[in-house]
Design an enzyme around this catalytic site. Structure first.
Site, PDB file in Angstrom:
ATOM      1  N   LYS A   1     -91.280 -25.348  -9.824  1.00 19.55           N
ATOM      2  CA  LYS A   1     -90.558 -25.038 -11.048  1.00 19.55           C
ATOM      3  C   LYS A   1     -91.245 -25.739 -12.225  1.00 19.55           C
ATOM      4  CE  LYS A   1     -85.685 -25.276 -12.690  1.00 19.55           C
ATOM      5  NZ  LYS A   1     -84.338 -25.740 -12.319  1.00 19.55           N
TER       6      LYS A   1
ATOM      7  N   SER B   1     -80.761 -22.220 -12.732  1.00 15.97           N
ATOM      8  CA  SER B   1     -81.926 -22.132 -13.581  1.00 15.97           C
ATOM      9  C   SER B   1     -83.252 -21.975 -12.847  1.00 15.97           C
ATOM     10  CB  SER B   1     -82.011 -23.398 -14.429  1.00 15.97           C
ATOM     11  OG  SER B   1     -82.220 -24.543 -13.603  1.00 15.97           O
TER      12      SER B   1
ATOM     13  N   SER C   1     -78.377 -25.067  -9.686  1.00 13.15           N
ATOM     14  CA  SER C   1     -79.607 -24.407 -10.132  1.00 13.15           C
ATOM     15  C   SER C   1     -80.600 -24.068  -9.033  1.00 13.15           C
ATOM     16  CB  SER C   1     -80.324 -25.267 -11.188  1.00 13.15           C
ATOM     17  OG  SER C   1     -79.761 -25.027 -12.456  1.00 13.15           O
TER      18      SER C   1
END
Ligand code: ZN
Lengths: 496, 499
Positions: B79, B154, B178
């Site tokens: 990420k 996210s 997330s």
């Protein structure tokens, strides 16, 4: 105080609390491993952590905790078994993260106090709290048109904030408190206390009230006053300003003011309404600081002799006055020099009386000659050619009778001036003390011959004139005569 | 998820050691697949131009030396709020444009030291704030199962990467769901470890007391190995806990469905939950009971305050953590501001997106003098009660089963106008963060519209191994089909990638 009589001042009581920020003598910064050092080129002692880069986390420096504890123990503070770091928020370019990691609701240390001594007497100024926090960087404006630069070498340097209770009642007391606090921090090697380099900084909280009143007046904070002289000046000015204001019917505003060393005045910086909301909350990146009781005991037992204790010891052991002892202890370097000299003089063979005499001479020599040179030239004179070893050797000549005390003083002064070994200087100048009976006898006789009237008076019972004759002989010998011998011969010859 | 070389970490290691493929070959396969699919999915914000080189180096080393770990040569995506020295870290925010990381996140560094090949950095909601990856400054990621649907967030990019077979393993971060919510939306396994299990050093902080890094993987067994590799005390993160990561392996090995006590908070299966999800979870509960698990009814009375507490604690910490993005030292700064104040205001105004600003405002308010007692401090108190509820429940059960998300993956724009309904996406996942507990989402098949459904397991502290074993057993009950993927541009969407 300019333009204000003491009587007038006595109608008001001044109430002052001091906040001192002192940089700790750690090898590295509080939350990263960057070097903690003053004077490096801008932004050379930085890393992603102290520059507030994303993804970085603070890692607490145990050495800073230890030094904080030590300072607290020396001042008799209570150690919080658990204390909490919090974030204090504001935006400024010298604050990389947008918050300062500090302690707020639960500081590392609370309570304690410091004995001060002023003309008004001896008192304890209580300490409210001491806590750990990180320093900010420095904004640099000088010499760069239309631009500001920021130096983050100082960002993250460990600070101990030491907050007093509002127990201080005058500028003299404030300065004495600060000097003693600095002494304590230096003696315990917690901080170098160097005000020019910003490692010992002071904010003043000041209000006035009528004597006997139990409530406080409106408090004004004066920020960053960075010398003892300025603290004194800033307070005098602020006291006068507040008295003038109150007496002319104005209200004192709760505000933060800045001291301007050039005008000697304080000026408004921000009002209570403009005060920042720091939005303190517990620092989630750092677990609560749990203090191991073993570490506290370790620090407590490793505390060096504190200035207060040293003064008491000097008074008791050496029999000097408290004032003299305080002078010796006030400067860490001089105090160490003095004690090293004593131990050099305490040679195993010398008997008690001889050592007592040597100690007396040494004390007086240090308090007059050495102290004067330190004040004039700085602590450098305590090392090098006029080191304690060399100076003690010089004094040894006095003690063995081969040099007079006043000769030794003269040699010492010149040795400092010319940066020479005092003993070499003695030889160079061919200095010897006149001790021979014949030589001194001649000197004494010539003095007596030159002052027949005084001789007659003395013999007629005016004993006090003895000193006059000693002085005259010493003068004639240009200080080289051995005073004890002179006494002896004079007494003999004056008998008639 | 499928690739021509292997279907698990163990199979990869075997194939590699038996020289059935080279690391370069494998790396090139995933890179070219990413190249083909990224324009439509917008999974990666940056591709590692050095990946093939690294693969070659590893191959060269493997000629002489045995691999040091199953991970040697294994392709991974991370990420883009995890740092790798010398590479950009954008957090999908304009304010970090041009920023190159100076260090490598500990979790990433530990995987790199075992030899993984990082293929690229994945898309996310700006600063990990969001539940749909729509808040990215570089455009949203599409759900591989249906390009008109969000991948969740996210960590939407990392979830989609594994779902679309762009990497067999990816890393995300989880502050309120997330990792788990996008795992559910993309039909993969996603794990949030116990707080303190994995170092946060090098993870750009959103909410420091809630953030944890975790993996997306094809199976519990693979996720377990990734967790073991990344876990353990880190001198750079004082909130890491000194526990032996290998305890997770023992937990995995010693857990079986038979006899497991599954806590069921019945209230969470009622109102507000999508019908097809409720049905699938009912089916799961029956299946587990059929295999010898025992349902235990639990109540988590304070969990209903979870969203409220979360949006006070997380935004408070976020408002503080994001203070450092001020244009002074790195990243984006407006040109020629009038003065210092203007520099701060304009830089932050132009650098941050709406959702980030919304949360900074909320958090600043919750921490301000006069409001902190009523908001931030009260929230912390309720947070402690939420944790207590869980710990009490775990005296009677081994783990708790809930839905991961109240809805299937929703359409783009469906919730962007209504932040509150977006926040409710995390209603089941948020409490695990507030209580610091390990939790995961495991896929339990697809619904009638072909969209994945996730089941959520929460365990007591340090029980990741047990949860992962249960996840593998559950996954065995619901074999997942493969999403149909089409290379090229998705209709109606502009080109992805960095603008
Ligand atoms: Zn540093």
């Amino acid at each position: 105080m300019s333009g204000r009589s003491d009587t007038h001042l006595r109608e008001w009581e001044v109430v002052v609390g001091l906040e001192v920020h002192t940089q700790l003598l750690t090898k590295s910064k509080l939350f990263c491993r960057c070097e903690n050092r003053f004077g490096a080129p801008p932004n050379t002692l930085v890393c992603p952590v102290c520059m507030g880069h994303p993804g970085t986390l603070p890692v607490l420096n145990g050495e800073a905790v230890r030094l904080g504890l030590r300072a607290g123990l020396a001042a008799g503070c209570r150690v919080s078994p658990v204390s909490v770091f919090e974030r204090k928020h504001y935006f400024y370019p010298d604050l990389p993260k947008g918050y300062q990691i500090s302690q707020y609701a639960t500081p590392l240390l609370t309570g304690g106090g410091l004995r001060i001594r002023t003309e008004a007497g001896e008192r304890t100024i209580r300490i409210h709290r001491m806590h750990l926090e990180e320093d900010a960087g420095k904004n640099l404006h000088a010499g760069i048109p239309d631009r500001s630069h920021v130096d983050l070498n100082r960002a993250g340097v460990p600070l101990l904030e030491i907050v007093s209770e509002p127990d201080i009642r005058s500028p003299d007391e404030a300065v004495d408190y600060l000097k003693r606090l600095r002494q304590l921090l230096r003696a315990t090697k917690v901080s170098d206390g160097n005000m020019e380099e910003g490692s010992f900084r002071c904010d003043i909280n000041l209000s006035i009230r009528r004597p006997g009143s139990t409530t406080f007046g409106t408090r004004v904070e004066i920020k960053n006053v960075n010398s003892f002289r300025f603290v004194h000046k800033a307070m005098l000015h602020e006291i006068e300003r507040q008295i003038d204001a109150v007496e002319s019917g104005e209200k004192i505003l709760q505000e933060t003011r800045l001291f301007d060393p050039v005008s000697g005045r304080t000026k408004p910086m921000r009002s209570k309404e403009e005060a920042l909301d720091y939005r303190y909350f517990p620092e989630p990146d750092l677990p609560s600081l749990v203090i191991d009781p073993a570490m506290v005991e370790e620090e407590r037992s490793a505390l060096p002799e504190l200035p207060e204790e040293k003064v008491a010891r000097f008074c008791a052991e050496i029999g000097i006055t408290r004032a003299d002892a305080e002078i010796l202890v006030a400067e860490e370097g001089l105090s160490r020099y003095f004690e090293e000299g004593l131990s050099l003089l305490r040679s195993p063979s010398s008997d008690g009386d001889a050592f007592r005499k040597a100690r007396e001479r040494w004390t007086s020599f240090v308090l007059s000659e050495v102290l004067r040179e330190v004040n004039r030239q700085g602590e450098g004179v305590l090392e090098g050619e006029t080191s304690v070893g060399h100076t003690v050797a010089l004094l040894g000549k006095v003690l063995s009778g081969s040099l007079s005390f006043s000769q030794a003083k003269e040699v010492y002064g010149r040795a400092v001036e010319e940066n020479k070994n005092p003993l070499a200087l003695v030889e160079e100048l061919g200095m010897v003390q006149l001790s021979g009976d014949d030589e001194l006898g001649l000197l004494v006789e010539s003095v007596l011959a030159e002052n027949p009237a005084e001789v007659a008076s003395y013999r007629g019972g005016k004993d006090r004139l003895f000193g006059f004759f000693v002085g005259a002989v010493m003068k004639k010998s240009r200080g080289k005569a051995n005073p004890e011998k002179v006494n002896e011969i004079l007494r003999d010859k004056l008998k008639g | 998820m499928k690739n021509p070389f292997f279907s698990s970490l163990a199979e990869f290691a075997r194939g590699r050691d038996e020289r059935r493929f080279s690391i370069e070959e494998v790396t090139r396969y995933f890179l070219s697949r990413t190249e083909a699919l990224n324009p439509s999915l917008n999974v990666c914000l940056s591709i590692n131009q050095n990946a093939v080189n690294r693969a070659r180096q590893i191959d060269a080393r493997l000629v002489r030396n045995k691999a040091i770990s199953p991970f040697t040569g294994y392709p991974v995506m991370i990420k883009d709020n995890l740092e790798m020295e010398g590479y950009p870290t954008t957090c999908a925010s304009r304010i970090l444009s041009g920023y190159l990381s100076r260090r490598t996140a500990t979790a990433v560094a530990r995987l790199l030291s075992l030899g993984v090949v990082v293929l690229g950095k994945t898309n996310l909601d700006e600063f990990a704030m969001g539940s749909s990856t729509e808040n990215s400054a570089f455009g949203p990621t599409r759900n591989p199962w249906n390009p008109a649907r969000v991948p969740g967030g996210s960590s939407g990019g990392s979830a989609a990467a594994v779902a679309a077979g762009l990497a067999p393993l990816s890393l995300g971060s989880d502050t309120g769901g997330s990792i788990r919510q996008p795992a559910a939306f993309c039909g993969v396994l996603g794990v949030k470890p116990t707080y303190g299990r994995i170092s946060r050093s090098g993870l750009v902080a959103f909410s420091s007391s809630l953030d944890q890094i975790g993996p997306f993987a094809g199976s519990g067994a693979d996720a377990l190995e990734a967790l073991v590799a990344m876990s353990g005390k880190d001198p750079l993160d004082m909130t890491t806990v000194d526990r032996d990561p290998a305890e997770m392996r023992s937990g995995y090995q010693s857990t079986e469905v038979m006899g497991a006590r599954i806590g069921i908070p019945e209230a969470l299966f009622g109102e507000g939950l999508d019908g097809s999800i409720r049905e699938r979870l009912k089916d799961l509960r029956d299946a587990l009971s059929g295999e010898g698990a025992r349902e235990v009814s639990v109540t988590l009375p304070h969990s209903r305050f979870g969203i409220n507490v979360y949006y006070l604690v997380a935004t408070s910490e976020a408002s503080s953590n994001l203070s450092r993005f001020d244009g002074v030292r790195y990243g984006f700064r407006v040109k020629n501001p009038a003065d210092l104040r203007a520099m701060y205001e304009e830089t932050r105004d132009q650098g941050f997106g709406d959702e980030v600003k919304r949360r900074i405002l909320l958090g600043t308010f919750a921490l301000s003098a006069g409001y902190q007692e009523a908001f931030y401090r009260k929230a912390r108190k309720v947070q402690a009660l939420i944790r207590r509820d869980f710990l009490e429940a775990f005296e009677r059960c081994d783990m708790i089963l809930t839905p991961t998300s109240p809805t299937p993956p929703f359409a783009f724009g469906e919730k962007t106008g209504d932040p509150l309904s977006m926040y409710l996406s995390d209603v089941y996942t948020i409490t695990a963060n507030l209580a610091g507990l390990p939790a995961l989402s495991v896929p339990v098949g697809i619904d009638s519209h072909g969209l994945p459904i996730g089941a959520h397991l929460i365990g007591p502290p340090w029980s990741e191994g047990r949860l992962l074993k249960m996840a593998d057993r559950i996954a065995g009950l619901y074999p997942m089909p493969l999403p149909e993927l089409h290379a090229g541009h998705a209709d109606g969407f502009s080109e992805g990638g960095r603008r």
